[in-house]
Design a protein around this motif. Structure first.
Motif, PDB file in Angstrom:
ATOM      1  N   ASP A 149       0.831  -1.208   0.000  1.00 42.24           N
ATOM      2  CA  ASP A 149       0.000   0.000   0.000  1.00 42.24           C
ATOM      3  C   ASP A 149       0.866   1.258   0.000  1.00 42.24           C
ATOM      4  O   ASP A 149       0.550   2.236  -0.685  1.00 42.24           O
ATOM      5  CB  ASP A 149      -0.916   0.012   1.227  1.00 42.24           C
ATOM      6  CG  ASP A 149      -1.982  -1.076   1.155  1.00 42.24           C
ATOM      7  OD1 ASP A 149      -2.226  -1.566   0.036  1.00 42.24           O
ATOM      8  OD2 ASP A 149      -2.541  -1.424   2.206  1.00 42.24           O
ATOM      9  N   ARG A 150       1.953   1.224   0.773  1.00 38.46           N
ATOM     10  CA  ARG A 150       2.833   2.388   0.838  1.00 38.46           C
ATOM     11  C   ARG A 150       3.473   2.655  -0.526  1.00 38.46           C
ATOM     12  O   ARG A 150       3.552   3.808  -0.984  1.00 38.46           O
ATOM     13  CB  ARG A 150       3.926   2.172   1.890  1.00 38.46           C
ATOM     14  CG  ARG A 150       4.794   3.397   2.157  1.00 38.46           C
ATOM     15  CD  ARG A 150       5.884   3.076   3.151  1.00 38.46           C
ATOM     16  NE  ARG A 150       6.852   2.157   2.582  1.00 38.46           N
ATOM     17  CZ  ARG A 150       7.895   2.542   1.824  1.00 38.46           C
ATOM     18  NH1 ARG A 150       8.058   3.820   1.532  1.00 38.46           N
ATOM     19  NH2 ARG A 150       8.740   1.650   1.356  1.00 38.46           N
ATOM     20  N   GLU A 199       2.294   1.720  -3.460  1.00 38.51           N
ATOM     21  CA  GLU A 199       1.250   2.174  -4.380  1.00 38.51           C
ATOM     22  C   GLU A 199       0.910   3.643  -4.154  1.00 38.51           C
ATOM     23  O   GLU A 199       0.681   4.394  -5.115  1.00 38.51           O
ATOM     24  CB  GLU A 199      -0.001   1.315  -4.212  1.00 38.51           C
ATOM     25  CG  GLU A 199       0.125  -0.083  -4.803  1.00 38.51           C
ATOM     26  CD  GLU A 199       0.363  -0.055  -6.298  1.00 38.51           C
ATOM     27  OE1 GLU A 199      -0.205   0.825  -6.968  1.00 38.51           O
ATOM     28  OE2 GLU A 199       1.122  -0.891  -6.803  1.00 38.51           O
ATOM     29  N   GLU A 200       0.866   4.061  -2.889  1.00 40.06           N
ATOM     30  CA  GLU A 200       0.598   5.467  -2.603  1.00 40.06           C
ATOM     31  C   GLU A 200       1.704   6.360  -3.154  1.00 40.06           C
ATOM     32  O   GLU A 200       1.436   7.425  -3.708  1.00 40.06           O
ATOM     33  CB  GLU A 200       0.464   5.661  -1.095  1.00 40.06           C
ATOM     34  CG  GLU A 200      -0.816   5.082  -0.511  1.00 40.06           C
ATOM     35  CD  GLU A 200      -0.884   5.244   0.988  1.00 40.06           C
ATOM     36  OE1 GLU A 200       0.083   5.810   1.561  1.00 40.06           O
ATOM     37  OE2 GLU A 200      -1.876   4.814   1.606  1.00 40.06           O
ATOM     38  N   MET A 201       2.957   5.915  -2.990  1.00 42.35           N
ATOM     39  CA  MET A 201       4.083   6.691  -3.521  1.00 42.35           C
ATOM     40  C   MET A 201       3.992   6.784  -5.044  1.00 42.35           C
ATOM     41  O   MET A 201       4.229   7.854  -5.624  1.00 42.35           O
ATOM     42  CB  MET A 201       5.403   6.044  -3.098  1.00 42.35           C
ATOM     43  CG  MET A 201       5.709   6.141  -1.606  1.00 42.35           C
ATOM     44  SD  MET A 201       7.229   5.283  -1.153  1.00 42.35           S
ATOM     45  CE  MET A 201       8.428   6.136  -2.186  1.00 42.35           C
ATOM     46  N   ARG A 202       3.648   5.668  -5.681  1.00 46.15           N
ATOM     47  CA  ARG A 202       3.540   5.679  -7.144  1.00 46.15           C
ATOM     48  C   ARG A 202       2.393   6.576  -7.603  1.00 46.15           C
ATOM     49  O   ARG A 202       2.519   7.279  -8.606  1.00 46.15           O
ATOM     50  CB  ARG A 202       3.325   4.255  -7.656  1.00 46.15           C
ATOM     51  CG  ARG A 202       4.565   3.372  -7.533  1.00 46.15           C
ATOM     52  CD  ARG A 202       4.276   1.959  -7.995  1.00 46.15           C
ATOM     53  NE  ARG A 202       5.476   1.138  -7.953  1.00 46.15           N
ATOM     54  CZ  ARG A 202       5.489  -0.169  -8.208  1.00 46.15           C
ATOM     55  NH1 ARG A 202       4.357  -0.782  -8.522  1.00 46.15           N
ATOM     56  NH2 ARG A 202       6.615  -0.847  -8.140  1.00 46.15           N
ATOM     57  N   GLU A 203       1.277   6.531  -6.856  1.00 44.50           N
ATOM     58  CA  GLU A 203       0.136   7.364  -7.215  1.00 44.50           C
ATOM     59  C   GLU A 203       0.475   8.845  -7.078  1.00 44.50           C
ATOM     60  O   GLU A 203       0.127   9.660  -7.935  1.00 44.50           O
ATOM     61  CB  GLU A 203      -1.060   7.012  -6.328  1.00 44.50           C
ATOM     62  CG  GLU A 203      -2.332   7.780  -6.658  1.00 44.50           C
ATOM     63  CD  GLU A 203      -2.859   7.488  -8.039  1.00 44.50           C
ATOM     64  OE1 GLU A 203      -3.602   8.326  -8.583  1.00 44.50           O
ATOM     65  OE2 GLU A 203      -2.530   6.405  -8.582  1.00 44.50           O
ATOM     66  N   VAL A 204       1.162   9.194  -5.994  1.00 44.62           N
ATOM     67  CA  VAL A 204       1.595  10.578  -5.806  1.00 44.62           C
ATOM     68  C   VAL A 204       2.542  10.997  -6.927  1.00 44.62           C
ATOM     69  O   VAL A 204       2.436  12.105  -7.471  1.00 44.62           O
ATOM     70  CB  VAL A 204       2.278  10.748  -4.432  1.00 44.62           C
ATOM     71  CG1 VAL A 204       2.932  12.122  -4.331  1.00 44.62           C
ATOM     72  CG2 VAL A 204       1.258  10.574  -3.314  1.00 44.62           C
ATOM     73  N   GLN A 205       3.456  10.093  -7.296  1.00 44.05           N
ATOM     74  CA  GLN A 205       4.404  10.401  -8.366  1.00 44.05           C
ATOM     75  C   GLN A 205       3.679  10.595  -9.693  1.00 44.05           C
ATOM     76  O   GLN A 205       3.992  11.515 -10.457  1.00 44.05           O
ATOM     77  CB  GLN A 205       5.425   9.271  -8.487  1.00 44.05           C
ATOM     78  CG  GLN A 205       6.531   9.551  -9.499  1.00 44.05           C
ATOM     79  CD  GLN A 205       7.564   8.439  -9.541  1.00 44.05           C
ATOM     80  OE1 GLN A 205       7.424   7.418  -8.887  1.00 44.05           O
ATOM     81  NE2 GLN A 205       8.600   8.629 -10.318  1.00 44.05           N
ATOM     82  N   ARG A 206       2.686   9.720  -9.959  1.00 42.63           N
ATOM     83  CA  ARG A 206       1.925   9.869 -11.204  1.00 42.63           C
ATOM     84  C   ARG A 206       1.175  11.193 -11.243  1.00 42.63           C
ATOM     85  O   ARG A 206       1.131  11.867 -12.278  1.00 42.63           O
ATOM     86  CB  ARG A 206       0.945   8.698 -11.360  1.00 42.63           C
ATOM     87  CG  ARG A 206       1.585   7.402 -11.781  1.00 42.63           C
ATOM     88  CD  ARG A 206       0.532   6.398 -12.219  1.00 42.63           C
ATOM     89  NE  ARG A 206      -0.269   5.947 -11.103  1.00 42.63           N
ATOM     90  CZ  ARG A 206      -0.022   4.861 -10.391  1.00 42.63           C
ATOM     91  NH1 ARG A 206       1.034   4.117 -10.673  1.00 42.63           N
ATOM     92  NH2 ARG A 206      -0.825   4.499  -9.405  1.00 42.63           N
ATOM     93  N   LYS A 207       0.577  11.560 -10.107  1.00 43.94           N
ATOM     94  CA  LYS A 207      -0.150  12.826 -10.056  1.00 43.94           C
ATOM     95  C   LYS A 207       0.787  14.012 -10.251  1.00 43.94           C
ATOM     96  O   LYS A 207       0.439  14.977 -10.932  1.00 43.94           O
ATOM     97  CB  LYS A 207      -0.891  12.945  -8.728  1.00 43.94           C
ATOM     98  CG  LYS A 207      -2.082  12.011  -8.599  1.00 43.94           C
ATOM     99  CD  LYS A 207      -2.787  12.204  -7.270  1.00 43.94           C
ATOM    100  CE  LYS A 207      -4.006  11.300  -7.158  1.00 43.94           C
ATOM    101  NZ  LYS A 207      -4.713  11.476  -5.862  1.00 43.94           N
TER     102      LYS A 207
END
Length: 348
Positions: free
Chosen positions: A140-141, A143-151
């Motif tokens: 989860d951590r 995935e959250e980092m990747r999502e923040v990076q994508r945004k």
């Protein structure tokens, strides 16, 4: 008859037999009591374990019929008690001097070993469950980092200058997009007065909050207000709910009055007004409604101001605005502006 003969042959035989029967009965009763005590002890150990062990997800017959209970103390403590019971059972076996299968402590030891296996199974399950939980948290951590990076990458790409559709060789004008109180009037004034861009007529006049003028085509502003009104939104409230496709359908069906819009298009689609500049903060919200109505695709110049400065300026100007409301609509306008100008030639 044989018994009476043996009694006559040996006068002491009857007494010996009576003593033997009495001894046998005493020994049998003693063994019966011992087995009863053993069963009670084993049952007590298993019942105690059922109050110590939680086996919701593990098939087990610990405590009888797979019962479960709340954990009342650490399983490691329960394991130490079981080991003590096994040791005591071994002592009873050695003291009896009999075979292990027939010793008084045999059943206790057997039950205790079964209990120990159950506790080991539960401990192993809890260990694996803990590892699974740690792994899930790590996933989860990441995935959250990747999502923040994508945004972040998406936002960065959205704000960078884009060439838009390279097949378009001519753009007759551009839109100045930006939230209210973000310097759009100042930027438009510099471009109009300094570089000669055409904004058309009639314009909204100067005001106390913009003494040098807004450089906004009145007909375009009024048409945007009409789009808003039909969808029950207002420039300062609910703009995030605006649907540009619905606005186009309402225009085609005649549900939305488009008289002001026609006059605005007469300016923007007139080649003699090239290069034109269209500025209205509402265009951050309605831009996609206007794009199909323009003869050529416009470019976009986007400007923004610190959200707190915008919110403070609105609070000062508007009677019913507080800082929180100003910050919320700042987010809505800038978000929609970035979304709506995607794919166009744009500059920040």
């Amino acid at each position: 008859i044989g018994g009476r003969v043996r009694q006559r042959l040996h006068p002491a035989y009857g007494q010996l037999m009576e003593e033997a029967v009495e001894e046998f009965g005493t020994a049998r009763e003693r063994r019966r009591r011992q087995r009863r005590d053993d069963r009670r002890e084993a049952a007590g150990a298993v019942n105690a374990a059922s109050s110590l062990v939680v086996v919701d997800e593990i098939p087990s017959n610990i405590g009888g019929e797979g019962r479960t209970a709340r954990k009342k103390q650490p399983l490691e403590d329960a394991m130490s008690h079981v080991e003590v019971d096994i040791g005591n059972a071994d002592d009873k076996t050695n003291a009896a001097g009999r075979g292990a299968d027939y010793s008084p402590g045999h059943k206790v030891k057997k039950r205790a070993k079964k209990l120990r296996s159950g506790i080991e199974l539960v401990l192993e399950h809890e260990k694996l469950a803990g590892l699974d939980e740690i792994a899930d948290m790590e996933i989860d951590r990441v995935e959250e980092m990747r999502e923040v990076q994508r945004k972040e990458e998406k936002a960065k790409a959205a704000f960078q200058t884009d060439e838009g559709d390279t097949s378009i060789t001519q753009r007759d004008g551009f839109m100045v997009l930006g939230m209210h109180r973000s310097g759009t009037s100042m930027l438009s004034g510099l471009l109009v007065n300094g570089m000669g861009y055409n904004v058309g007529k009639p314009l909204i006049g100067a005001s106390f909050d913009n003494p040098k003028g807004f450089f906004e085509l009145r007909t375009a502003v009024l048409q945007n207000d009409e789009f808003f009104r039909k969808q029950h939104v207002y420039w300062g409230s609910g703009v995030v709910n605006y649907d540009y496709q619905k606005a186009l359908k309402m225009k085609e069906s005649g549900e939305v009055t488009f008289e002001e819009g026609k006059m605005a298009l007469d300016v923007l689609n007139n080649p003699s007004n090239t290069p034109w500049l269209q500025k209205d903060p509402r265009m951050c919200i309605t831009l996609k409604t206007w794009l199909p109505l323009l003869k050529t695709e416009p470019a976009v110049v986007f400007t923004y101001r610190h959200p707190l400065e915008v919110a403070m300026s609105l609070e000062k100007r508007e009677d019913d605005f507080d800082l929180e409301h100003g910050l919320r609509i700042w987010i809505a306008y800038n978000m929609r502006a970035v979304q709506n100008m995607a794919g166009l030639f744009r500059a920040l």
